[in-house]
Design an enzyme around this catalytic site. Structure first.
Site, PDB file in Angstrom:
ATOM      1  N   HIS A  66      77.267 -92.236  69.695  1.00  0.00           N
ATOM      2  CA  HIS A  66      78.455 -93.088  69.487  1.00  0.00           C
ATOM      3  C   HIS A  66      78.584 -94.116  70.606  1.00  0.00           C
ATOM      4  O   HIS A  66      79.082 -95.206  70.405  1.00  0.00           O
ATOM      5  CB  HIS A  66      79.744 -92.246  69.507  1.00  0.00           C
ATOM      6  CG  HIS A  66      79.736 -91.111  68.555  1.00  0.00           C
ATOM      7  ND1 HIS A  66      79.706 -91.297  67.193  1.00  0.00           N
ATOM      8  CD2 HIS A  66      79.751 -89.765  68.754  1.00  0.00           C
ATOM      9  CE1 HIS A  66      79.724 -90.105  66.593  1.00  0.00           C
ATOM     10  NE2 HIS A  66      79.745 -89.170  67.513  1.00  0.00           N
ATOM     11  N   HIS A  91      82.182 -94.322  79.759  1.00  0.00           N
ATOM     12  CA  HIS A  91      81.397 -94.802  78.617  1.00  0.00           C
ATOM     13  C   HIS A  91      81.855 -96.222  78.313  1.00  0.00           C
ATOM     14  O   HIS A  91      82.838 -96.699  78.890  1.00  0.00           O
ATOM     15  CB  HIS A  91      81.591 -93.895  77.389  1.00  0.00           C
ATOM     16  CG  HIS A  91      83.005 -93.852  76.946  1.00  0.00           C
ATOM     17  ND1 HIS A  91      83.904 -92.907  77.409  1.00  0.00           N
ATOM     18  CD2 HIS A  91      83.711 -94.679  76.139  1.00  0.00           C
ATOM     19  CE1 HIS A  91      85.086 -93.147  76.874  1.00  0.00           C
ATOM     20  NE2 HIS A  91      84.985 -94.222  76.112  1.00  0.00           N
ATOM     21  N   HIS A  93      82.299 -99.586  75.233  1.00  0.00           N
ATOM     22  CA  HIS A  93      82.448-100.061  73.853  1.00  0.00           C
ATOM     23  C   HIS A  93      82.047-101.535  73.859  1.00  0.00           C
ATOM     24  O   HIS A  93      82.378-102.263  74.804  1.00  0.00           O
ATOM     25  CB  HIS A  93      83.912 -99.935  73.399  1.00  0.00           C
ATOM     26  CG  HIS A  93      84.448 -98.534  73.471  1.00  0.00           C
ATOM     27  ND1 HIS A  93      84.406 -97.664  72.401  1.00  0.00           N
ATOM     28  CD2 HIS A  93      85.035 -97.862  74.490  1.00  0.00           C
ATOM     29  CE1 HIS A  93      84.963 -96.516  72.754  1.00  0.00           C
ATOM     30  NE2 HIS A  93      85.338 -96.600  74.026  1.00  0.00           N
ATOM     31  N   GLU A 104      88.097-102.750  73.011  1.00  0.00           N
ATOM     32  CA  GLU A 104      89.005-102.002  72.130  1.00  0.00           C
ATOM     33  C   GLU A 104      90.423-102.565  72.243  1.00  0.00           C
ATOM     34  O   GLU A 104      91.044-102.918  71.248  1.00  0.00           O
ATOM     35  CB  GLU A 104      88.980-100.511  72.499  1.00  0.00           C
ATOM     36  CG  GLU A 104      87.597 -99.881  72.237  1.00  0.00           C
ATOM     37  CD  GLU A 104      87.659 -98.453  71.804  1.00  0.00           C
ATOM     38  OE1 GLU A 104      88.163 -97.611  72.578  1.00  0.00           O
ATOM     39  OE2 GLU A 104      87.226 -98.157  70.670  1.00  0.00           O
ATOM     40  N   HIS A 117      85.473 -97.372  79.805  1.00  0.00           N
ATOM     41  CA  HIS A 117      86.509 -96.345  79.963  1.00  0.00           C
ATOM     42  C   HIS A 117      86.034 -95.271  80.933  1.00  0.00           C
ATOM     43  O   HIS A 117      84.905 -94.792  80.835  1.00  0.00           O
ATOM     44  CB  HIS A 117      86.824 -95.694  78.611  1.00  0.00           C
ATOM     45  CG  HIS A 117      87.507 -96.624  77.671  1.00  0.00           C
ATOM     46  ND1 HIS A 117      87.466 -96.485  76.296  1.00  0.00           N
ATOM     47  CD2 HIS A 117      88.247 -97.748  77.896  1.00  0.00           C
ATOM     48  CE1 HIS A 117      88.159 -97.452  75.727  1.00  0.00           C
ATOM     49  NE2 HIS A 117      88.634 -98.242  76.675  1.00  0.00           N
ATOM     50  N   THR A 198      90.317 -92.959  71.333  1.00  0.00           N
ATOM     51  CA  THR A 198      90.031 -93.982  70.319  1.00  0.00           C
ATOM     52  C   THR A 198      88.887 -93.568  69.402  1.00  0.00           C
ATOM     53  O   THR A 198      88.430 -94.342  68.576  1.00  0.00           O
ATOM     54  CB  THR A 198      89.685 -95.326  70.973  1.00  0.00           C
ATOM     55  OG1 THR A 198      88.418 -95.193  71.644  1.00  0.00           O
ATOM     56  CG2 THR A 198      90.755 -95.776  71.936  1.00  0.00           C
ATOM     57  N   THR A 199      88.435 -92.309  69.591  1.00  0.00           N
ATOM     58  CA  THR A 199      87.432 -91.772  68.665  1.00  0.00           C
ATOM     59  C   THR A 199      87.967 -90.449  68.135  1.00  0.00           C
ATOM     60  O   THR A 199      88.842 -89.843  68.770  1.00  0.00           O
ATOM     61  CB  THR A 199      86.106 -91.429  69.395  1.00  0.00           C
ATOM     62  OG1 THR A 199      86.381 -90.449  70.391  1.00  0.00           O
ATOM     63  CG2 THR A 199      85.481 -92.654  70.024  1.00  0.00           C
TER      64      THR A 199
HETATM   65  N1  LIG Z   1      87.647 -94.179  74.014  1.00  0.00           N
HETATM   66  S1  LIG Z   1      87.948 -92.693  74.522  1.00  0.00           S
HETATM   67  O1  LIG Z   1      89.058 -92.170  73.786  1.00  0.00           O
HETATM   68  O2  LIG Z   1      88.122 -92.711  75.966  1.00  0.00           O
HETATM   69  C1  LIG Z   1      86.530 -91.712  74.192  1.00  0.00           C
HETATM   70  C2  LIG Z   1      85.442 -92.193  73.510  1.00  0.00           C
HETATM   71  F1  LIG Z   1      85.424 -93.435  72.994  1.00  0.00           F
HETATM   72  C3  LIG Z   1      84.305 -91.410  73.334  1.00  0.00           C
HETATM   73  F2  LIG Z   1      83.241 -91.914  72.643  1.00  0.00           F
HETATM   74  C4  LIG Z   1      84.240 -90.140  73.826  1.00  0.00           C
HETATM   75  S2  LIG Z   1      82.759 -89.222  73.637  1.00  0.00           S
HETATM   76  O3  LIG Z   1      81.720 -90.029  74.224  1.00  0.00           O
HETATM   77  O4  LIG Z   1      82.916 -87.928  74.200  1.00  0.00           O
HETATM   78  C5  LIG Z   1      82.335 -89.086  71.922  1.00  0.00           C
HETATM   79  C6  LIG Z   1      83.470 -88.652  71.097  1.00  0.00           C
HETATM   80  O5  LIG Z   1      84.204 -87.624  71.612  1.00  0.00           O
HETATM   81  C7  LIG Z   1      85.349 -89.614  74.482  1.00  0.00           C
HETATM   82  N2  LIG Z   1      85.249 -88.314  74.878  1.00  0.00           N
HETATM   83  C8  LIG Z   1      86.311 -87.511  75.419  1.00  0.00           C
HETATM   84  C9  LIG Z   1      87.310 -87.086  74.399  1.00  0.00           C
HETATM   85  C10 LIG Z   1      86.680 -86.147  73.403  1.00  0.00           C
HETATM   86  C11 LIG Z   1      86.083 -84.931  74.046  1.00  0.00           C
HETATM   87  C12 LIG Z   1      85.581 -85.128  75.422  1.00  0.00           C
HETATM   88  C13 LIG Z   1      84.944 -84.085  76.103  1.00  0.00           C
HETATM   89  C14 LIG Z   1      84.449 -84.268  77.384  1.00  0.00           C
HETATM   90  C15 LIG Z   1      84.570 -85.512  78.006  1.00  0.00           C
HETATM   91  C16 LIG Z   1      85.178 -86.571  77.343  1.00  0.00           C
HETATM   92  C17 LIG Z   1      85.715 -86.342  76.105  1.00  0.00           C
HETATM   93  C18 LIG Z   1      86.484 -90.426  74.680  1.00  0.00           C
HETATM   94  F3  LIG Z   1      87.539 -89.956  75.350  1.00  0.00           F
HETATM   95 ZN   LIG Z   2      86.371 -95.244  75.094  1.00  0.00          ZN
END
Ligand SMILES: NS(=O)(=O)c1c(F)c(F)c(S(=O)(=O)CCO)c(N[C@H]2CCCc3ccccc32)c1F
Ligand SMILES: [Zn+2]
Length: 263
Positions: A66, A91, A93, A104, A117, A198-199
């Site tokens: 992703h 990560h 976007h 975003e 982010h 956001t995911t």
């Molecule tokens: N935009 S965003 O909301 O910040 C955002 C993302 F866009 C995003 F892609 C991720 S991901 O890469 O983990 C793939 C999808 O869960 C996260 N992960 C977080 C929340 C989900 C579980 C988890 C577990 C351990 C560490 C981080 C996270 C995410 F928070």
């Molecule tokens: Zn993000």
């Protein structure tokens, strides 16, 4: 990650079917426009502790299908939020090579080229991010808007590894460096609001801090971000480019975004 994507039948319009919170309240991202902004003089700049990680340490960079994400050190945390929040991962976007408008959050309806982010969890109340991520006070995410400008040597410390994480589940080791270098100069100017991941699973568990000032990376660095990675595994006969991995802005009614700066 599980079966969701940014395009096609599993795209964001379908997320609420499998992930009900995605169709719920307090969803992110949002557009920052003047009639929902309110100046708040009590907003303090964040303090970053342990962000200067020694080059003898390493961060693991991975393509999770992703996004491209880099796990951070548990010795990194932020203060001046209601609780202490410990860093988990960062990560990005982004858009695509023909349309570099993949942020975003938007400002007055305008996308920036990309957005980074840095995800933190409330380590005062929860033992780890898995326990924190579905709690209203569980997460704090910092957002840095990226736009085109001069070559950015700090971002290059991550970007130079993209060729080794082209495909889903590939990883690379990034020598430690000062993650503070990835943030804008003016840490005292930001947007603050309560929103969500956001995911999927889109939990409404995020205290968002979006820095007002964008950070510049070069056209070439942006093109590398937009063209380096695939959502699919290296042996997949139908490779899918990892592009346009941003969620569209969500309805934001009867809520305010607090700003630490006067217009
Ligand atoms: N935009 S965003 O909301 O910040 C955002 C993302 F866009 C995003 F892609 C991720 S991901 O890469 O983990 C793939 C999808 O869960 C996260 N992960 C977080 C929340 C989900 C579980 C988890 C577990 C351990 C560490 C981080 C996270 C995410 F928070
Ligand atoms: Zn993000």
């Amino acid at each position: 990650g599980s079966k969701w994507s940014y395009i096609g039948p599993d795209g964001e319009k379908a997320w609420p079917k499998k992930y009900p919170f995605c169709g719920g309240l307090f969803q992110s991202p949002i557009d920052f426009h003047k009639d929902i902004l309110q100046y708040d003089s009590n907003l303090l700049p964040l303090e970053f502790i342990g962000y200067n990680v020694s080059s003898t340490d390493q961060f693991t960079l991975t393509n999770n299908g992703h996004s491209v994400k880099m796990y951070l050190s548990p010795t990194m945390y932020i203060r001046n939020l209601p609780f202490e929040y410990t860093a988990s991962q960062l990560h990005l976007h982004w858009g695509n090579r023909n349309k570099s408008e993949g942020s975003e959050h938007t400002v007055s309806g305008k996308h920036f080229a990309a957005e980074m982010h840095i995800v933190h969890y409330n380590s005062e109340k929860y033992p780890n991010i898995a326990a924190a991520m579905d709690k209203a006070d569980g997460l704090a995410v910092l957002a840095i808007l990226l736009e085109i400008g001069p070559f950015n040597p700090s971002y290059e410390k991550i970007f130079r590894h993209f060729r080794n994480v082209k495909y889903k589940d590939q990883t690379a080791q990034v020598p430690g460096f000062n993650i503070r270098e990835l943030l804008p100069d003016r840490l005292d100017e930001f947007y603050r609001y309560e929103g969500s991941l956001t995911t999927p699973p889109c939990y409404p568990s995020v205290l968002w801090t979006v820095f007002r000032h964008p950070v510049k990376i070069s056209q070439e660095q942006l093109l590398a971000l937009e063209t380096a990675m695939y959502c699919t595994e290296s042996d997949d006969p139908e490779p899918l480019e990892m592009v346009d991995n941003f969620r569209n802005v969500q309805e934001f009614r009867e809520r305010l975004v607090f700003i630490s700066f006067r217009e």
